[in-house]
Design a protein around this motif. Structure first.
Motif, PDB file in Angstrom:
ATOM      1  N   ARG A 137       0.810  -1.213   0.000  1.00 51.70           N
ATOM      2  CA  ARG A 137       0.000   0.000   0.000  1.00 51.70           C
ATOM      3  C   ARG A 137       0.851   1.274   0.000  1.00 51.70           C
ATOM      4  O   ARG A 137       0.478   2.287  -0.588  1.00 51.70           O
ATOM      5  CB  ARG A 137      -0.903  -0.022   1.250  1.00 51.70           C
ATOM      6  CG  ARG A 137      -1.669   1.262   1.392  1.00 51.70           C
ATOM      7  CD  ARG A 137      -2.606   1.282   2.559  1.00 51.70           C
ATOM      8  NE  ARG A 137      -3.318   2.562   2.538  1.00 51.70           N
ATOM      9  CZ  ARG A 137      -4.047   3.018   3.524  1.00 51.70           C
ATOM     10  NH1 ARG A 137      -4.201   2.300   4.605  1.00 51.70           N
ATOM     11  NH2 ARG A 137      -4.640   4.190   3.434  1.00 51.70           N
ATOM     12  N   TRP A 138       2.022   1.221   0.678  1.00 54.41           N
ATOM     13  CA  TRP A 138       2.781   2.448   0.871  1.00 54.41           C
ATOM     14  C   TRP A 138       3.981   2.560  -0.073  1.00 54.41           C
ATOM     15  O   TRP A 138       4.861   3.397   0.130  1.00 54.41           O
ATOM     16  CB  TRP A 138       3.255   2.551   2.330  1.00 54.41           C
ATOM     17  CG  TRP A 138       2.116   2.596   3.281  1.00 54.41           C
ATOM     18  CD1 TRP A 138       1.751   1.618   4.160  1.00 54.41           C
ATOM     19  CD2 TRP A 138       1.162   3.653   3.424  1.00 54.41           C
ATOM     20  NE1 TRP A 138       0.625   2.002   4.859  1.00 54.41           N
ATOM     21  CE2 TRP A 138       0.242   3.253   4.420  1.00 54.41           C
ATOM     22  CE3 TRP A 138       0.979   4.895   2.804  1.00 54.41           C
ATOM     23  CZ2 TRP A 138      -0.824   4.049   4.812  1.00 54.41           C
ATOM     24  CZ3 TRP A 138      -0.094   5.686   3.203  1.00 54.41           C
ATOM     25  CH2 TRP A 138      -0.978   5.260   4.187  1.00 54.41           C
ATOM     26  N   ASN A 139       4.030   1.704  -1.095  1.00 56.99           N
ATOM     27  CA  ASN A 139       5.238   1.678  -1.937  1.00 56.99           C
ATOM     28  C   ASN A 139       5.564   3.030  -2.570  1.00 56.99           C
ATOM     29  O   ASN A 139       6.731   3.411  -2.663  1.00 56.99           O
ATOM     30  CB  ASN A 139       5.107   0.614  -3.036  1.00 56.99           C
ATOM     31  CG  ASN A 139       5.305  -0.788  -2.466  1.00 56.99           C
ATOM     32  OD1 ASN A 139       5.577  -0.931  -1.273  1.00 56.99           O
ATOM     33  ND2 ASN A 139       5.179  -1.803  -3.291  1.00 56.99           N
ATOM     34  N   ASN A 140       4.527   3.756  -3.003  1.00 52.11           N
ATOM     35  CA  ASN A 140       4.818   5.060  -3.628  1.00 52.11           C
ATOM     36  C   ASN A 140       5.377   6.054  -2.614  1.00 52.11           C
ATOM     37  O   ASN A 140       6.342   6.771  -2.903  1.00 52.11           O
ATOM     38  CB  ASN A 140       3.563   5.639  -4.290  1.00 52.11           C
ATOM     39  CG  ASN A 140       3.276   4.954  -5.621  1.00 52.11           C
ATOM     40  OD1 ASN A 140       4.136   4.256  -6.154  1.00 52.11           O
ATOM     41  ND2 ASN A 140       2.071   5.138  -6.138  1.00 52.11           N
ATOM     42  N   LEU A 141       4.783   6.078  -1.436  1.00 47.61           N
ATOM     43  CA  LEU A 141       5.270   7.026  -0.429  1.00 47.61           C
ATOM     44  C   LEU A 141       6.667   6.608   0.063  1.00 47.61           C
ATOM     45  O   LEU A 141       7.534   7.464   0.296  1.00 47.61           O
ATOM     46  CB  LEU A 141       4.285   7.128   0.741  1.00 47.61           C
ATOM     47  CG  LEU A 141       4.540   8.281   1.703  1.00 47.61           C
ATOM     48  CD1 LEU A 141       4.584   9.631   0.992  1.00 47.61           C
ATOM     49  CD2 LEU A 141       3.496   8.322   2.819  1.00 47.61           C
TER      50      LEU A 141
END
Ligand SMILES: Cc1cc2nc3c(=O)[nH]c(=O)nc-3n(C[C@H](O)[C@H](O)[C@H](O)COP(=O)(O)OP(=O)(O)OC[C@H]3O[C@@H](n4cnc5c(N)ncnc54)[C@H](O)[C@@H]3O)c2cc1C
Length: 415
Positions: A137-141
């Motif tokens: 879920r947080w890969n982009n951030l």
């Protein structure tokens, strides 16, 4: 300056060059700091805004501050150290990023490091992105934060280098400016400013260093140029030193740019609070609200996103920031902000980027870059540090180490 002579020429007057110069001077060795710009400090640069506040366009944080040599120097200069824990160690404002999600994000950051350690325990090297959880879920951030840390996306960075970084996790700042502190540390050194070096001839008995202000003859030289400058300048050394060009190419400079924005009615926010523009994309900025309690915002941009904005010009950074900030705080927020200062480090011919990272498999380039050549050419600069790279204290430590190598050779000791 026209043609001149020195015992040791130091090329580049940033943190590393200044540290080397101070160490040599303390031993009574004559040295000359040769710097391309009209100022000392290099990627450490403080400017003063209209209200008299010191703004660090380059390094701002005394990372590993409890063991960072610049902390003591700043104190000796009578500067004020702010020991407030940095925004990234505290929760961000819970606007479109509830506290439970922030906790989940922080957990995924520490899991990223754990997975990377586990992968690398088997040996070899991988891009840091290999440790992202597939579909996480947080890969982009996580990748956006990677661009703030390293100046490049996690798929470009050596995972081994990423975990080699040594962080005491104590981060302080200097109210009067980190850049001002570093530049002031060099004021007593013999310096030739506005003297870009175009050639280091190490054919003869003496080194001949060609600069815009004339040729300098020296017994030894300490080269502290940024890796991006070394990488693009194959003809700097004569005879050529392809091992240095290759090492520099394995350690590109990532890109990070800061934009300082004036903020009206700033008291609405807690000093040193923070928001991400978006939590679901890589191309987003991080905003520190009221740094040092000032009526300002410090916006931080990294990696490909910063490069794309640099290509459009300075105004693009402000326009981007206003779009993100109005999405968070409402359209009237646009009336409260004005651009103040920024510097495009990628477009700067004497930096060509912000701080070094290693390409996958290239961690050993740091030692290769730092290795002396024939007891006459020595190398320093943040990229030469195995664990303190990308920082101003890494610059200091490698500068002192290169100066000590020079001293050892001059005293007939082996390295
Ligand atoms: C936006 C940004 C934020 C940062 N944040 C932090 C932070 O919070 N904390 C931290 O510790 N670090 C931070 N850094 C990194 C830190 O600023 C650098 O790692 C450090 O200043 C590098 O010092 P150096 O002496 O190795 O290199 P430099 O400072 O780049 O010194 C090299 C010198 O060589 C000169 N030069 C270039 N070409 C020539 C030539 N041909 N002839 C002669 N001279 C030449 C340059 O002008 C420069 O002065 C940041 C950097 C940037 C850009």
């Amino acid at each position: 300056m026209t043609n001149s002579e020195t015992e040791v020429a130091i090329i580049g007057g940033g943190a590393a060059g200044i540290a080397a110069g101070r160490r040599l001077r303390a031993t009574g060795i004559d040295c000359l700091l040769i710097e391309a710009r009209p100022r000392l400090g290099g990627r450490a640069w403080t400017v003063t805004d209209q209200s008299g506040f010191a703004l660090d366009l380059g390094c701002g944080w005394l990372h590993s501050a409890d063991r960072n040599p610049w902390t003591k120097i700043a104190e000796a200069q009578g500067r004020t150290i702010d020991r407030t824990p940095p925004p990234w160690t505290r929760p961000a404002l819970p606007i479109r990023f509830p506290l439970d999600e922030q906790q989940d994000f922080r957990k995924s950051m520490s899991e990223l490091y754990d997975r990377l350690e586990a992968i690398l325990a088997k040996g070899g090297d991988v891009p840091a992105a290999n440790a992202l959880k597939p579909g996480g879920r947080w890969n982009n951030l996580l990748t956006a934060v990677g661009t703030y840390i390293s100046g490049a996306e996690l798929n470009l960075i050596s995972g081994r280098d990423f975990i080699n970084y040594q962080d005491s996790e104590v981060n302080w700042s200097i109210i009067e400016g980190y850049g001002a502190t570093i530049a002031a540390a060099g004021t007593e050194l013999r310096t030739s400013l506005e003297s870009p070096v175009s050639r280091i001839d190490h054919n003869g008995q003496k080194l001949k260093i060609e600069s815009a202000k004339g040729t300098i003859t020296a017994g030894q030289a300490i080269v502290t140029l940024p890796t991006a400058v070394l990488a693009e300048n194959e003809r700097l050394f004569s005879p050529a030193l392809p091992q240095k060009t290759q090492a520099a190419r394995g350690l590109p400079l990532g890109l990070a740019d800061k934009l300082f924005i004036a903020l009206a009615d700033a008291e609405e926010f807690e000093p040193n609070s923070r928001v991400f523009g978006h939590t679901d994309r890589i191309a987003t900025a991080s905003y520190q609200l009221r740094p040092f309690g000032r009526p300002q915002i410090e916006a931080y941009f990294g990696g490909n996103h910063a490069a794309a904005l640099e290509a459009e010009g300075e105004r693009a950074f402000f326009d981007f920031a206003v779009t993100e900030l109005t999405a968070l705080f409402g359209s009237t927020f646009a009336r409260r902000v004005k651009p103040m200062h920024m510097h495009r480090w990628g477009a700067d011919p004497f930096a060509r980027g912000s701080y070094s990272y290693a390409l996958p498999g290239m961690t050993e380039c740091r030692a290769a870059l730092a290795a002396p050549v024939n007891g006459r050419l020595f190398f320093a600069g943040e990229a030469c540090s195995r664990g303190d790279f990308s920082t101003a204290h890494g610059g200091w430590i490698t500068g002192v180490s290169a100066a000590e190598q020079v001293i050892a050779v001059r005293q007939g000791r082996s390295l």
